[in-house]
Design a protein around this motif. Structure first.
Motif, PDB file in Angstrom:
ATOM      1  N   HIS A 121       0.883  -1.166   0.000  1.00 35.68           N
ATOM      2  CA  HIS A 121       0.000   0.000   0.000  1.00 35.68           C
ATOM      3  C   HIS A 121       0.915   1.209   0.000  1.00 35.68           C
ATOM      4  O   HIS A 121       1.678   1.427   0.940  1.00 35.68           O
ATOM      5  N   VAL A 122       0.864   1.972  -1.088  1.00 37.69           N
ATOM      6  CA  VAL A 122       1.772   3.097  -1.276  1.00 37.69           C
ATOM      7  C   VAL A 122       1.025   4.408  -1.095  1.00 37.69           C
ATOM      8  O   VAL A 122      -0.081   4.582  -1.595  1.00 37.69           O
ATOM      9  N   THR A 123       1.662   5.319  -0.371  1.00 37.93           N
ATOM     10  CA  THR A 123       1.213   6.706  -0.287  1.00 37.93           C
ATOM     11  C   THR A 123       2.342   7.545  -0.864  1.00 37.93           C
ATOM     12  O   THR A 123       3.489   7.423  -0.412  1.00 37.93           O
ATOM     13  N   ALA A 124       2.036   8.356  -1.867  1.00 40.28           N
ATOM     14  CA  ALA A 124       3.055   9.165  -2.540  1.00 40.28           C
ATOM     15  C   ALA A 124       2.768  10.646  -2.347  1.00 40.28           C
ATOM     16  O   ALA A 124       1.618  11.077  -2.415  1.00 40.28           O
ATOM     17  N   TRP A 125       3.842  11.404  -2.108  1.00 38.19           N
ATOM     18  CA  TRP A 125       3.748  12.852  -1.920  1.00 38.19           C
ATOM     19  C   TRP A 125       4.527  13.560  -3.018  1.00 38.19           C
ATOM     20  O   TRP A 125       5.655  13.169  -3.334  1.00 38.19           O
ATOM     21  N   ASP A 126       3.946  14.612  -3.569  1.00 42.24           N
ATOM     22  CA  ASP A 126       4.664  15.538  -4.440  1.00 42.24           C
ATOM     23  C   ASP A 126       3.784  16.759  -4.628  1.00 42.24           C
ATOM     24  O   ASP A 126       2.614  16.635  -4.979  1.00 42.24           O
ATOM     25  N   GLY A 127       4.335  17.918  -4.405  1.00 45.76           N
ATOM     26  CA  GLY A 127       3.584  19.160  -4.533  1.00 45.76           C
ATOM     27  C   GLY A 127       3.673  19.786  -5.914  1.00 45.76           C
ATOM     28  O   GLY A 127       3.051  20.812  -6.171  1.00 45.76           O
ATOM     29  N   ASP A 128       4.451  19.167  -6.817  1.00 48.69           N
ATOM     30  CA  ASP A 128       4.676  19.752  -8.139  1.00 48.69           C
ATOM     31  C   ASP A 128       3.660  19.284  -9.170  1.00 48.69           C
ATOM     32  O   ASP A 128       3.115  18.190  -9.077  1.00 48.69           O
ATOM     33  N   GLN A 129       3.471  20.150 -10.160  1.00 49.51           N
ATOM     34  CA  GLN A 129       2.628  19.813 -11.299  1.00 49.51           C
ATOM     35  C   GLN A 129       3.514  19.438 -12.482  1.00 49.51           C
ATOM     36  O   GLN A 129       4.680  19.850 -12.560  1.00 49.51           O
ATOM     37  N   VAL A 130       2.949  18.672 -13.386  1.00 49.87           N
ATOM     38  CA  VAL A 130       3.676  18.287 -14.591  1.00 49.87           C
ATOM     39  C   VAL A 130       3.851  19.526 -15.460  1.00 49.87           C
ATOM     40  O   VAL A 130       2.890  20.244 -15.752  1.00 49.87           O
ATOM     41  N   GLU A 131       5.101  19.763 -15.869  1.00 47.96           N
ATOM     42  CA  GLU A 131       5.430  20.879 -16.750  1.00 47.96           C
ATOM     43  C   GLU A 131       6.048  20.324 -18.033  1.00 47.96           C
ATOM     44  O   GLU A 131       6.482  19.167 -18.078  1.00 47.96           O
ATOM     45  N   ARG A 132       6.089  21.145 -19.046  1.00 46.81           N
ATOM     46  CA  ARG A 132       6.594  20.695 -20.344  1.00 46.81           C
ATOM     47  C   ARG A 132       7.977  20.041 -20.265  1.00 46.81           C
ATOM     48  O   ARG A 132       8.192  18.990 -20.887  1.00 46.81           O
ATOM     49  N   PRO A 133       8.947  20.568 -19.503  1.00 44.63           N
ATOM     50  CA  PRO A 133      10.264  19.908 -19.448  1.00 44.63           C
ATOM     51  C   PRO A 133      10.237  18.510 -18.814  1.00 44.63           C
ATOM     52  O   PRO A 133      11.179  17.737 -18.990  1.00 44.63           O
ATOM     53  N   ASN A 134       9.170  18.175 -18.075  1.00 45.32           N
ATOM     54  CA  ASN A 134       9.061  16.848 -17.462  1.00 45.32           C
ATOM     55  C   ASN A 134       8.746  15.763 -18.484  1.00 45.32           C
ATOM     56  O   ASN A 134       9.083  14.588 -18.276  1.00 45.32           O
ATOM     57  N   ILE A 135       8.105  16.147 -19.573  1.00 45.22           N
ATOM     58  CA  ILE A 135       7.664  15.167 -20.572  1.00 45.22           C
ATOM     59  C   ILE A 135       8.891  14.650 -21.326  1.00 45.22           C
ATOM     60  O   ILE A 135       9.726  15.408 -21.782  1.00 45.22           O
TER      61      ILE A 135
END
Length: 129
Positions: free
Chosen positions: A53-67
């Protein structure tokens, strides 16, 4: 001098219960780790284990450089990385994992509630805490 041998012993409760995992950071490394956890979870559940059972944290949104360099697609732009990736895994693997759209904070979250904490952040200061 003789090298010290370290042995990993699997905790007994990991063999019988779902392993509670906290994944902190769902960017380049974290998105790949999360996908790998989903595949491992599927395989061990097929063998009769209770899985993860995984709980994941990240406050960032996907941006063009992530793709392209992270596990995201053009249609993911603007969506939260943790929520989006967890939703995708839940849909594909029939899971009930949790994505939290904020940065992990020791003050707000209790790492001791998890069996395993995995940090996949690119801020060295956080990894040292």
């Amino acid at each position: 001098m003789k090298p010290t041998m370290f042995k990993f012993y699997t905790p007994a409760n990991w063999l019988e219960n779902r392993v509670k995992i906290a994944l902190i950071g769902v960017g380049g490394t974290g998105s790949e780790v999360l996908t790998s956890l989903a595949r491992i979870d599927y395989a061990i559940r097929e063998l009769g284990h209770a899985g993860f059972h995984v709980t994941a944290w990240d406050g960032d949104q996907v941006e063009r450089p992530n793709i392209g360099r992270q596990a995201f697609y053009p249609s993911d732009l603007g969506h939260n990385k943790a929520v989006l990736t967890i939703q995708r895994i839940n849909y594909l693997y029939g899971q009930d994992w949790i994505g939290i759209p904020e940065m992990f904070s020791i003050e707000c979250n209790k790492p001791e509630y998890f069996d395993l904490v995995i940090t996949c952040v690119d801020v060295a200061q956080f990894r040292a805490i």
